[in-house]
Design a protein around this motif. Sequence first.
Motif, PDB file in Angstrom:
ATOM      1  N   PRO A  27      24.517   9.917  24.003  1.00 24.72           N
ATOM      2  CA  PRO A  27      25.890  10.147  23.554  1.00 24.72           C
ATOM      3  C   PRO A  27      26.718  10.903  24.598  1.00 24.72           C
ATOM      4  O   PRO A  27      26.168  11.626  25.427  1.00 24.72           O
ATOM      5  CB  PRO A  27      25.699  11.022  22.320  1.00 24.72           C
ATOM      6  CG  PRO A  27      24.417  11.746  22.558  1.00 24.72           C
ATOM      7  CD  PRO A  27      23.546  10.795  23.327  1.00 24.72           C
ATOM      8  N   LEU A  28      28.009  10.704  24.534  1.00 21.83           N
ATOM      9  CA  LEU A  28      28.933  11.577  25.262  1.00 21.83           C
ATOM     10  C   LEU A  28      29.096  12.793  24.369  1.00 21.83           C
ATOM     11  O   LEU A  28      29.519  12.666  23.220  1.00 21.83           O
ATOM     12  CB  LEU A  28      30.284  10.879  25.451  1.00 21.83           C
ATOM     13  CG  LEU A  28      31.396  11.743  26.038  1.00 21.83           C
ATOM     14  CD1 LEU A  28      31.153  11.990  27.517  1.00 21.83           C
ATOM     15  CD2 LEU A  28      32.752  11.081  25.850  1.00 21.83           C
ATOM     16  N   ASP A  29      28.730  13.944  24.876  1.00 18.00           N
ATOM     17  CA  ASP A  29      28.659  15.068  23.968  1.00 18.00           C
ATOM     18  C   ASP A  29      29.077  16.371  24.633  1.00 18.00           C
ATOM     19  O   ASP A  29      28.533  16.756  25.666  1.00 18.00           O
ATOM     20  CB  ASP A  29      27.216  15.183  23.454  1.00 18.00           C
ATOM     21  CG  ASP A  29      27.110  16.223  22.375  1.00 18.00           C
ATOM     22  OD1 ASP A  29      27.404  15.881  21.217  1.00 18.00           O
ATOM     23  OD2 ASP A  29      26.761  17.377  22.693  1.00 18.00           O
ATOM     24  N   GLU A  30      30.017  17.027  24.011  1.00 16.83           N
ATOM     25  CA  GLU A  30      30.556  18.269  24.560  1.00 16.83           C
ATOM     26  C   GLU A  30      29.484  19.361  24.655  1.00 16.83           C
ATOM     27  O   GLU A  30      29.430  20.115  25.621  1.00 16.83           O
ATOM     28  CB  GLU A  30      31.748  18.712  23.692  1.00 16.83           C
ATOM     29  CG  GLU A  30      32.182  20.157  23.829  1.00 16.83           C
ATOM     30  CD  GLU A  30      32.590  20.561  25.244  1.00 16.83           C
ATOM     31  OE1 GLU A  30      32.826  19.669  26.078  1.00 16.83           O
ATOM     32  OE2 GLU A  30      32.642  21.786  25.509  1.00 16.83           O
ATOM     33  N   ARG A  31      28.597  19.417  23.673  1.00 18.63           N
ATOM     34  CA  ARG A  31      27.574  20.471  23.713  1.00 18.63           C
ATOM     35  C   ARG A  31      26.584  20.248  24.852  1.00 18.63           C
ATOM     36  O   ARG A  31      26.115  21.194  25.478  1.00 18.63           O
ATOM     37  CB  ARG A  31      26.816  20.542  22.378  1.00 18.63           C
ATOM     38  CG  ARG A  31      27.665  21.101  21.253  1.00 18.63           C
ATOM     39  CD  ARG A  31      26.821  21.312  20.017  1.00 18.63           C
ATOM     40  NE  ARG A  31      25.927  22.461  20.152  1.00 18.63           N
ATOM     41  CZ  ARG A  31      24.847  22.652  19.394  1.00 18.63           C
ATOM     42  NH1 ARG A  31      24.506  21.748  18.489  1.00 18.63           N
ATOM     43  NH2 ARG A  31      24.092  23.719  19.549  1.00 18.63           N
ATOM     44  N   LEU A  32      26.272  18.968  25.126  1.00 14.79           N
ATOM     45  CA  LEU A  32      25.382  18.661  26.250  1.00 14.79           C
ATOM     46  C   LEU A  32      26.003  19.132  27.553  1.00 14.79           C
ATOM     47  O   LEU A  32      25.346  19.729  28.405  1.00 14.79           O
ATOM     48  CB  LEU A  32      25.166  17.147  26.348  1.00 14.79           C
ATOM     49  CG  LEU A  32      24.037  16.518  25.557  1.00 14.79           C
ATOM     50  CD1 LEU A  32      24.021  15.028  25.831  1.00 14.79           C
ATOM     51  CD2 LEU A  32      22.708  17.147  25.961  1.00 14.79           C
ATOM     52  N   ARG A  33      27.290  18.844  27.705  1.00 14.63           N
ATOM     53  CA  ARG A  33      27.979  19.228  28.939  1.00 14.63           C
ATOM     54  C   ARG A  33      28.038  20.745  29.065  1.00 14.63           C
ATOM     55  O   ARG A  33      27.668  21.312  30.087  1.00 14.63           O
ATOM     56  CB  ARG A  33      29.398  18.655  28.976  1.00 14.63           C
ATOM     57  CG  ARG A  33      30.084  18.863  30.320  1.00 14.63           C
ATOM     58  CD  ARG A  33      31.596  18.905  30.222  1.00 14.63           C
ATOM     59  NE  ARG A  33      32.090  19.884  29.267  1.00 14.63           N
ATOM     60  CZ  ARG A  33      32.106  21.199  29.449  1.00 14.63           C
ATOM     61  NH1 ARG A  33      31.642  21.712  30.573  1.00 14.63           N
ATOM     62  NH2 ARG A  33      32.569  22.004  28.511  1.00 14.63           N
TER      63      ARG A  33
END
Length: 267
Positions: A224-230
């Motif tokens: 996923p494109l994910d803000e928390r990952l970034r």
Amino acid sequence: MDFPRTLPEGGDVLPGVANAVAIASAKGGVGKSTVAVNLALALAADGARVGLMDADIYGPSLPLMLGLRDAPEMDDEGRIRPLQAHGVSTMSMGFLAEEDAPVIWRGPLLGQATQQFLQQVDWGELDILLIDLPPGTGDIQLTLSQIVALSGAVIVTTPQAVALEDVERGIAMFDKVEIETLGIVENMCFYVCPHCDQKHALFGEGGGQSIADKAGVDLLGQLPLDERLRAAGDSGTPLIVSDPMAPQNKAFTDVGQALVSALSELT
Ligand SMILES: Nc1ncnc2c1ncn2[C@@H]1O[C@H](COP(=O)(O)OP(=O)(O)OP(=O)(O)O)[C@@H](O)[C@H]1O
Ligand SMILES: [Mg+2]
């Protein structure tokens, strides 16, 4: 998880390492380092002995992503000890390049320096070593592939229609040095709305599978494109460490299992 052994036991380079896999892409910024770090941690969480090497000499990302502050140390025999980060042995070629970079890391000397570096690092016994490559299909990629008999490569891509060409360039580069592409990982494919939990495919569905089919390789997973990952990557504490139960981590566990199956098929 049962790891096969695809590298020769007791070889000159990486003697205790059972499998070595390059994480690559022709294009920059698609998420190689993010995949390498989270995949390494996911495999380690499953009990594997994992090493992670940053082969990006000019723009190393692992020290930042893993919050590594110390420089690695040498033992009495002049061997470099990898740094431990959340249970993963890590080493960055960037540590060695600071001063001599312009001279050593070019042309004919590049191969020598890379080989020396690889032989000096004491990885110990590892089920798998992941090598985070810089973007492109240039010198360092080819040199590394020639020095280490890599088990295979994973190509990271994003779901835009134009990505097929980049994936094919990546595969062609590894073909040239007779390294098998084990599969592709499609990163930033979909977005899960934090309010309604609905999954949105940003560039349409099935792009990654279609690229994999056209290129004749496996799709190992979709992330996923994910803000928390970034944010977790930028903070030095990956999500899988700060919040092991976060649903985003599952995708990396799945990629890890697919990768181990792909390695097993080689033997
Ligand atoms: N799935 C994702 N969701 C959100 N942000 C991501 C995701 N994957 C990568 N990013 C962000 O995109 C940026 C580029 O990612 P990353 O550094 O992993 O790419 P790279 O392919 O290693 O880049 P380079 O080619 O420069 O080495 C980073 O800021 C990272 O946090
Ligand atoms: Mg990177």
